[in-house]
Design an enzyme around this catalytic site. Structure first.
Site, PDB file in Angstrom:
ATOM      1  CG  LEU A  37      -2.259  -0.651   1.200  1.00  0.00           C
ATOM      2  CD1 LEU A  37      -2.954  -0.499   2.555  1.00  0.00           C
ATOM      3  CD2 LEU A  37      -3.136  -0.102   0.102  1.00  0.00           C
ATOM      4  CG  ASP A  38       1.280   3.640  -3.513  1.00  0.00           C
ATOM      5  OD1 ASP A  38       2.182   2.794  -3.614  1.00  0.00           O
ATOM      6  OD2 ASP A  38       0.573   4.005  -4.473  1.00  0.00           O
ATOM      7  N   PRO A  39       2.424   4.957   0.632  1.00  0.00           N
ATOM      8  CG  PRO A  39       4.586   5.793   1.005  1.00  0.00           C
ATOM      9  CD  PRO A  39       3.751   5.043  -0.005  1.00  0.00           C
ATOM     10  CB  ALA A  41      -2.940   3.828   0.134  1.00  0.00           C
TER      11      ALA A  41
END
EC number: 5.4.99.25
Length: 289
Positions: A37-39, A41
């Site tokens: 999960l991207d930062p 998100a």
């Protein structure tokens, strides 16, 4: 300590930051996550501990559901709000036009991953190349969008839920929608609601986990694999399957499908792993005892 913790990842940290925190709390090195999960998100991030690290790939095969906030009229190099703005446009669109275009993405689609991603090409992570100002051609990959439910359209912002297959980049989905609308678009916010079989209602915040209570939040390995159909074998087959022998008994083979993984038990209660039937018979594919 073997199993999966359904962690509620907050915004602003990486998925590996979560892994590092769980290692400290659990005092165990064998810890891994089941899909970055991207930062930017937040949301469901299943964390595998101990022997459960063997099932990371199997959990990642499951469907994902996201709540997406997309902003139209802006294009960035990262396809999200944190990138360098490349273009801004005035929006002359109606909500009906926007909804119609978004719904076109339901089904099988070919998606090009973003340059700013952890995907490797020729051994190099794309985001490492992107940070050096290098852009390379990326092959489109087949993904599947099961459903899109639009929650609100308040231009330039659109909020929708999307249920999708493994390998789907929501940033690319937003970029492609913006391109189709000739307006540009970026992912503004992202929350993962489900990473099957885990959901956000049952996720635990990192700050609520500690050395004393962590065990009560661990989902057993077989429960984490409940998306796979259950198969119970007679006790007499136990030694054979545990030793890697291929079962050819019709009482086993006649009740299962070929080339399909089964969550396999001995006598209904002793979980041993994931098994599969092929042209030669049934065999344990991944031993998890």
């Amino acid at each position: 300590m073997d199993g999966v913790i359904n962690v509620l990842k907050p915004k602003g940290i990486t998925s590996f930051d979560v892994v590092r925190d769980i290692r400290k709390i659990a005092k165990i090195k064998k810890v891994g996550h089941t899909g970055t999960l991207d930062p930017l998100a937040s949301g469901v991030l299943p964390i595998c501990i101990g022997k459960a690290t063997k099932i990371v790939d199997y959990i990642m095969e499951g469907t994902k559901t996201y709540r997406v906030e997309m902003k139209l009229g802006t294009t960035t190099d990262t396809y999200d709000r944190e990138g360098t703005v490349l273009e801004e446009k005035e929006i002359n669109l109606t909500p009906i036009e926007v909804e119609k275009t978004i719904k076109k993405y339901i089904g099988d689609i070919d998606q090009v991953p973003p340059m700013y991603s952890a995907l490797k090409i020729n051994g190099q992570k794309l985001y490492d190349l992107a940070r050096k100002g290098i852009e390379i051609e990326r092959e489109a990959r087949k993904i599947h969008i099961y459903d899109i439910c639009i929650l609100s359209i308040d231009l330039p912002y659109v909020i929708f839920d999307v249920k999708c297959s493994k390998g789907t980049y929501i940033r690319s989905l937003c970029f492609d929608i913006g391109k189709d609308l000739d307006s540009g678009a970026v992912m503004w916010n992202l929350q993962r609601l489900e990473a099957s079989p885990f959901n956000i209602k049952e996720a635990i915040k990192l700050e609520d986990l500690n050395e004393e209570n962590i065990k009560q939040y661990i989902t057993p390995i077989d429960e984490a694999l409940k998306d796979y159909e259950k198969l119970s074998l007679d006790k007499k087959f136990e030694k054979l399957v545990l030793n890697g022998v291929v079962l050819k008994d019709r009482r086993v083979l006649d009740n299962i499908e070929e080339n399909k993984l089964y969550r396999t038990y001995i006598e209904d209660d002793s979980f041993i792993g994931l098994g599969m039937k092929n042209a030669y018979g049934f065999k344990i594919h991944k031993l998890l005892t």
